[in-house]
Design an enzyme around this catalytic site. Sequence first.
Site, PDB file in Angstrom:
ATOM      1  N   GLU A   1       2.427 -17.801   6.233  1.00 42.52           N
ATOM      2  CA  GLU A   1       1.611 -16.779   7.359  1.00 42.52           C
ATOM      3  C   GLU A   1       1.141 -15.573   6.895  1.00 42.52           C
ATOM      4  O   GLU A   1       0.165 -15.258   7.748  1.00 42.52           O
ATOM      5  CB  GLU A   1       2.909 -16.650   8.471  1.00 42.52           C
ATOM      6  CG  GLU A   1       2.595 -16.009   9.742  1.00 42.52           C
ATOM      7  CD  GLU A   1       1.884 -17.005  10.289  1.00 42.52           C
ATOM      8  OE1 GLU A   1       2.197 -18.072  11.145  1.00 42.52           O
ATOM      9  OE2 GLU A   1       0.541 -16.757  10.849  1.00 42.52           O
TER      10      GLU A   1
ATOM     11  N   VAL B   1      -3.161 -14.965   5.846  1.00 38.76           N
ATOM     12  CA  VAL B   1      -4.191 -14.828   6.711  1.00 38.76           C
ATOM     13  C   VAL B   1      -3.848 -14.077   8.076  1.00 38.76           C
ATOM     14  O   VAL B   1      -2.871 -14.336   8.703  1.00 38.76           O
ATOM     15  CB  VAL B   1      -4.625 -16.371   7.388  1.00 38.76           C
ATOM     16  CG1 VAL B   1      -6.034 -15.886   8.000  1.00 38.76           C
ATOM     17  CG2 VAL B   1      -4.934 -17.209   6.382  1.00 38.76           C
TER      18      VAL B   1
ATOM     19  N   GLY C   1      -2.839 -10.871   8.420  1.00 37.82           N
ATOM     20  CA  GLY C   1      -1.820  -9.743   8.142  1.00 37.82           C
ATOM     21  C   GLY C   1      -0.671 -10.135   9.272  1.00 37.82           C
ATOM     22  O   GLY C   1      -0.004 -11.301   8.868  1.00 37.82           O
TER      23      GLY C   1
ATOM     24  N   THR D   1       1.712  -2.826  -1.670  1.00 36.32           N
ATOM     25  CA  THR D   1       1.671  -2.558  -0.184  1.00 36.32           C
ATOM     26  C   THR D   1       2.467  -3.579   0.638  1.00 36.32           C
ATOM     27  O   THR D   1       3.119  -3.207   1.379  1.00 36.32           O
ATOM     28  CB  THR D   1      -0.079  -2.649   0.005  1.00 36.32           C
ATOM     29  OG1 THR D   1      -0.796  -1.930  -0.569  1.00 36.32           O
ATOM     30  CG2 THR D   1      -0.092  -2.352   1.626  1.00 36.32           C
TER      31      THR D   1
ATOM     32  N   LYS E   1      -9.564 -17.166   3.469  1.00 40.09           N
ATOM     33  CA  LYS E   1      -8.580 -17.516   4.831  1.00 40.09           C
ATOM     34  C   LYS E   1      -9.079 -18.517   5.447  1.00 40.09           C
ATOM     35  O   LYS E   1      -8.525 -19.330   6.242  1.00 40.09           O
ATOM     36  CB  LYS E   1      -8.482 -16.131   5.622  1.00 40.09           C
ATOM     37  CG  LYS E   1      -7.890 -15.010   4.707  1.00 40.09           C
ATOM     38  CD  LYS E   1      -8.189 -13.459   5.395  1.00 40.09           C
ATOM     39  CE  LYS E   1      -7.470 -12.578   4.729  1.00 40.09           C
ATOM     40  NZ  LYS E   1      -7.712 -11.182   4.868  1.00 40.09           N
TER      41      LYS E   1
ATOM     42  N   GLY F   1      -4.868   0.874   1.983  1.00 38.78           N
ATOM     43  CA  GLY F   1      -4.199  -0.374   1.159  1.00 38.78           C
ATOM     44  C   GLY F   1      -4.616  -1.715   1.906  1.00 38.78           C
ATOM     45  O   GLY F   1      -4.171  -2.647   1.723  1.00 38.78           O
TER      46      GLY F   1
ATOM     47  N   GLU G   1      -8.592  -5.514  -1.415  1.00 41.41           N
ATOM     48  CA  GLU G   1      -7.715  -6.095  -2.358  1.00 41.41           C
ATOM     49  C   GLU G   1      -8.124  -5.487  -3.720  1.00 41.41           C
ATOM     50  O   GLU G   1      -8.875  -4.469  -3.781  1.00 41.41           O
ATOM     51  CB  GLU G   1      -8.850  -7.745  -2.557  1.00 41.41           C
ATOM     52  CG  GLU G   1      -8.570  -8.416  -1.372  1.00 41.41           C
ATOM     53  CD  GLU G   1      -7.215  -9.034  -1.296  1.00 41.41           C
ATOM     54  OE1 GLU G   1      -6.563  -9.380  -2.189  1.00 41.41           O
ATOM     55  OE2 GLU G   1      -6.602  -8.717  -0.112  1.00 41.41           O
TER      56      GLU G   1
ATOM     57  N   ASP H   1     -12.820 -13.238   0.544  1.00 42.23           N
ATOM     58  CA  ASP H   1     -11.324 -13.093   0.834  1.00 42.23           C
ATOM     59  C   ASP H   1     -11.454 -13.720   2.347  1.00 42.23           C
ATOM     60  O   ASP H   1     -10.569 -14.868   2.588  1.00 42.23           O
ATOM     61  CB  ASP H   1     -10.936 -11.693   1.075  1.00 42.23           C
ATOM     62  CG  ASP H   1      -9.817 -11.615   1.819  1.00 42.23           C
ATOM     63  OD1 ASP H   1      -8.617 -11.581   1.183  1.00 42.23           O
ATOM     64  OD2 ASP H   1      -9.646 -11.203   3.041  1.00 42.23           O
TER      65      ASP H   1
ATOM     66  N   LYS I   1      -3.821 -15.588  -0.449  1.00 44.30           N
ATOM     67  CA  LYS I   1      -4.882 -16.484   0.284  1.00 44.30           C
ATOM     68  C   LYS I   1      -5.685 -17.086  -1.105  1.00 44.30           C
ATOM     69  O   LYS I   1      -6.030 -18.461  -0.820  1.00 44.30           O
ATOM     70  CB  LYS I   1      -5.507 -15.793   1.496  1.00 44.30           C
ATOM     71  CG  LYS I   1      -6.651 -14.737   1.006  1.00 44.30           C
ATOM     72  CD  LYS I   1      -5.839 -13.194   1.391  1.00 44.30           C
ATOM     73  CE  LYS I   1      -6.211 -12.403   0.614  1.00 44.30           C
ATOM     74  NZ  LYS I   1      -5.543 -11.142   1.424  1.00 44.30           N
TER      75      LYS I   1
HETATM   76  P1  NAP Z   1      -0.512  -4.287  -4.552  1.00 42.89           P
HETATM   77  O1  NAP Z   1      -0.383  -3.112  -3.610  1.00 42.89           O
HETATM   78  O2  NAP Z   1      -1.518  -4.229  -5.680  1.00 42.89           O
HETATM   79  O3  NAP Z   1       0.847  -5.030  -5.272  1.00 42.89           O
HETATM   80  C1  NAP Z   1       0.946  -5.971  -6.387  1.00 42.89           C
HETATM   81  C2  NAP Z   1       2.471  -5.734  -6.765  1.00 42.89           C
HETATM   82  O4  NAP Z   1       2.635  -6.793  -7.738  1.00 42.89           O
HETATM   83  C3  NAP Z   1       2.763  -4.567  -7.498  1.00 42.89           C
HETATM   84  O5  NAP Z   1       4.026  -4.057  -7.219  1.00 42.89           O
HETATM   85  C4  NAP Z   1       2.461  -4.857  -8.962  1.00 42.89           C
HETATM   86  O6  NAP Z   1       3.236  -3.989  -9.696  1.00 42.89           O
HETATM   87  C5  NAP Z   1       2.934  -6.180  -8.908  1.00 42.89           C
HETATM   88  N1  NAP Z   1       2.258  -7.038  -9.763  1.00 42.89           N
HETATM   89  C6  NAP Z   1       0.974  -7.316  -9.886  1.00 42.89           C
HETATM   90  N2  NAP Z   1       0.761  -8.215 -11.004  1.00 42.89           N
HETATM   91  C7  NAP Z   1       1.913  -8.295 -11.821  1.00 42.89           C
HETATM   92  C8  NAP Z   1       2.201  -9.006 -12.651  1.00 42.89           C
HETATM   93  N3  NAP Z   1       1.497  -9.735 -13.487  1.00 42.89           N
HETATM   94  N4  NAP Z   1       3.500  -8.847 -13.296  1.00 42.89           N
HETATM   95  C9  NAP Z   1       4.528  -8.182 -12.453  1.00 42.89           C
HETATM   96  N5  NAP Z   1       4.048  -7.523 -11.407  1.00 42.89           N
HETATM   97  C10 NAP Z   1       2.967  -7.421 -10.892  1.00 42.89           C
HETATM   98  O7  NAP Z   1      -0.967  -5.644  -3.619  1.00 42.89           O
HETATM   99  P2  NAP Z   1      -0.904  -6.141  -2.094  1.00 42.89           P
HETATM  100  O8  NAP Z   1      -2.049  -5.425  -1.410  1.00 42.89           O
HETATM  101  O9  NAP Z   1       0.537  -5.861  -1.465  1.00 42.89           O
HETATM  102  O10 NAP Z   1      -1.034  -7.690  -2.077  1.00 42.89           O
HETATM  103  C11 NAP Z   1      -0.237  -8.670  -2.625  1.00 42.89           C
HETATM  104  C12 NAP Z   1      -0.841  -9.953  -2.212  1.00 42.89           C
HETATM  105  O11 NAP Z   1      -0.845  -9.960  -0.711  1.00 42.89           O
HETATM  106  C13 NAP Z   1      -2.182 -10.170  -2.474  1.00 42.89           C
HETATM  107  O12 NAP Z   1      -2.114 -11.701  -2.896  1.00 42.89           O
HETATM  108  C14 NAP Z   1      -2.902  -9.681  -1.469  1.00 42.89           C
HETATM  109  O13 NAP Z   1      -4.148 -10.767  -1.417  1.00 42.89           O
HETATM  110  C15 NAP Z   1      -2.210 -10.209  -0.250  1.00 42.89           C
HETATM  111  N6  NAP Z   1      -2.334  -9.601   0.987  1.00 42.89           N
HETATM  112  C16 NAP Z   1      -2.460  -8.164   1.088  1.00 42.89           C
HETATM  113  C17 NAP Z   1      -2.659  -7.771   2.247  1.00 42.89           C
HETATM  114  C18 NAP Z   1      -2.739  -6.069   2.291  1.00 42.89           C
HETATM  115  O14 NAP Z   1      -2.861  -5.554   3.438  1.00 42.89           O
HETATM  116  N7  NAP Z   1      -2.876  -5.358   1.389  1.00 42.89           N
HETATM  117  C19 NAP Z   1      -2.447  -8.314   3.624  1.00 42.89           C
HETATM  118  C20 NAP Z   1      -2.346  -9.691   3.497  1.00 42.89           C
HETATM  119  C21 NAP Z   1      -2.317 -10.343   2.176  1.00 42.89           C
HETATM  120  P3  NAP Z   1       3.394  -2.520 -10.136  1.00 42.89           P
HETATM  121  O15 NAP Z   1       3.708  -1.759  -8.494  1.00 42.89           O
HETATM  122  O16 NAP Z   1       4.305  -2.059 -11.081  1.00 42.89           O
HETATM  123  O17 NAP Z   1       1.776  -2.008 -10.322  1.00 42.89           O
HETATM  124  N1  HSE Z   2      -7.967  -7.260   1.915  1.00 47.12           N
HETATM  125  C1  HSE Z   2      -7.833  -8.187   3.024  1.00 47.12           C
HETATM  126  C2  HSE Z   2      -8.220  -7.792   4.356  1.00 47.12           C
HETATM  127  C3  HSE Z   2      -5.953  -7.843   3.117  1.00 47.12           C
HETATM  128  O1  HSE Z   2      -8.967  -6.600   4.050  1.00 47.12           O
HETATM  129  O2  HSE Z   2      -8.418  -8.269   5.144  1.00 47.12           O
HETATM  130  C4  HSE Z   2      -5.439  -8.743   4.234  1.00 47.12           C
HETATM  131  O3  HSE Z   2      -5.562 -10.142   3.965  1.00 47.12           O
END
Ligand code: NAP
Ligand code: HSE
Length: 430
Positions: A131, A134, A136, A15, A207, A189, A192, A203, A107
């Site tokens: 940045e 926490v 987004g 994502t 943060k 998306g 977590e 979570d 985080k």
């Molecule tokens: P996600 O959609 O699950 O994407 C994770 C990515 O990392 C995927 O591309 C996955 O590969 C790859 N990956 C995971 N483990 C791996 C490993 N062991 N080796 C190689 N590649 C690996 O996660 P996300 O939602 O983008 O979140 C990523 C981070 O940002 C997390 O720390 C989350 O807490 C943080 N975050 C998320 C958001 C949100 O809105 N989603 C907001 C702020 C912060 P594949 O694609 O091949 O499966």
């Molecule tokens: N899972 C987190 C949330 C993603 O819902 O706020 C953003 O950090």
Amino acid sequence: MERKTVKVGFLGMGTVGSGTLRILEMNREQVAVKAGSEIEVKKILVRNPEKQRDVDVSLELLTTDPAEVLQDPEIDLVIEVMGGTEEARRYIEEALKQKKYVITANKDLMAAAGSELLLQARECRRNIYYEASVGGGIPLIRPLKHSLGANKIIRIMGIINGTTNYILTRMSLYNMDFEGALAEAQEKGFAEQDPSSDLEGRDAAYKLSILAGLAFNSRIHIGDVYTEGISGISKRDIFYASELGFAVKLLAIGEELPGGLALRVHPTLIPRTHPLAAVHNENNALYVVGNAVGEVMFYGLGAGAMPTGSSVVADLIDAARNINYGIEDGIMEIDFQDKAVVPVEELLSSFYLRLQAEDQPGVFAALATAFGEDKVSLDMIIQKRSTEGVAEIVLVTHAVEERFFYRALDRIKAFPTTRKINSVFRVIEK
Ligand code: NAP
Ligand code: HSE
């Protein structure tokens, strides 16, 4: 001066990675102007290169071998958006050893090991930017570190988990049930990989520990953040809270009190007129009180691909400028010390309580007496029409030290007329 293209390696392309890449393509020119040079994505680590992605990525860029990102001497900067703690930590440590700058949205990792990683970064004369970890797309880290740096911060209070705010909004405004609302948040998306981290408040606690560290110039240990999630909230509570003039929100609260820091995440009833009550869906907001600036509030999309990508790209611009101009910005978090933390039992809170009791004379009086013995004063009390001899009672107390409320509640639980304690939530008036 001739500036080199800054070369970037991604760890993860889910994502947040996809949003980041889309922004780099969409705003290429303006990012290059701000960064002081072009940005080139050189390699992307993923688990499964065959997977369908939300963004066009050439197969040649994808790898399943972390060394192709971490050991490539041409890569200046690593963007960790894979999540998890163990591998992500090892990869970030290796990236720093290889003299690469690091950007992370993680985080969990920054809350658990941020101090150690930042220390390593300073020793390597590099930096870690976080940045996106926490809020987004809402700028929170830079404002607390820099723009509000002149203040002694008295309090931070906010909605900092998009998934739970989305669920509570859907339950209260659209009459959806919990499971349906969670499924929607997962589809969009926000949630977590392990959604229990959102639902149980972890979570938001991660943060809060990051924000409170910056607000109160302190190293925060995640175990010092009192944490409760939203699984105990029913539509019935949301309905009664609304009847009493409150919205139900998962709040993260950090305060510096005379005895130390108070750090907590819990479901909270807030007046419907409070600005945080109007923060709906996946939006987040942080309300900050400083002794010079007064009250400030930050609001926006707290999760999702593009908002979070916006914060990652902002970090990328800062890092690229440091690379391009050889600037070292010294990492201020390393100078923070531990501060005392006040246990939650000693904090002052008002409480909402819903219970079921036998519909008999004297039940109300006994409740009032049990609370009175511990100097808990009642602000509001209502009894709903009883069914089959069982009455539902909803009450709100005035502020009291938490341990006194719970001592009175233990006595009430033991009454022969008490059938069930349905729910207990804290209430915040302002
Ligand atoms: P996600 O959609 O699950 O994407 C994770 C990515 O990392 C995927 O591309 C996955 O590969 C790859 N990956 C995971 N483990 C791996 C490993 N062991 N080796 C190689 N590649 C690996 O996660 P996300 O939602 O983008 O979140 C990523 C981070 O940002 C997390 O720390 C989350 O807490 C943080 N975050 C998320 C958001 C949100 O809105 N989603 C907001 C702020 C912060 P594949 O694609 O091949 O499966
Ligand atoms: N899972 C987190 C949330 C993603 O819902 O706020 C953003 O950090």
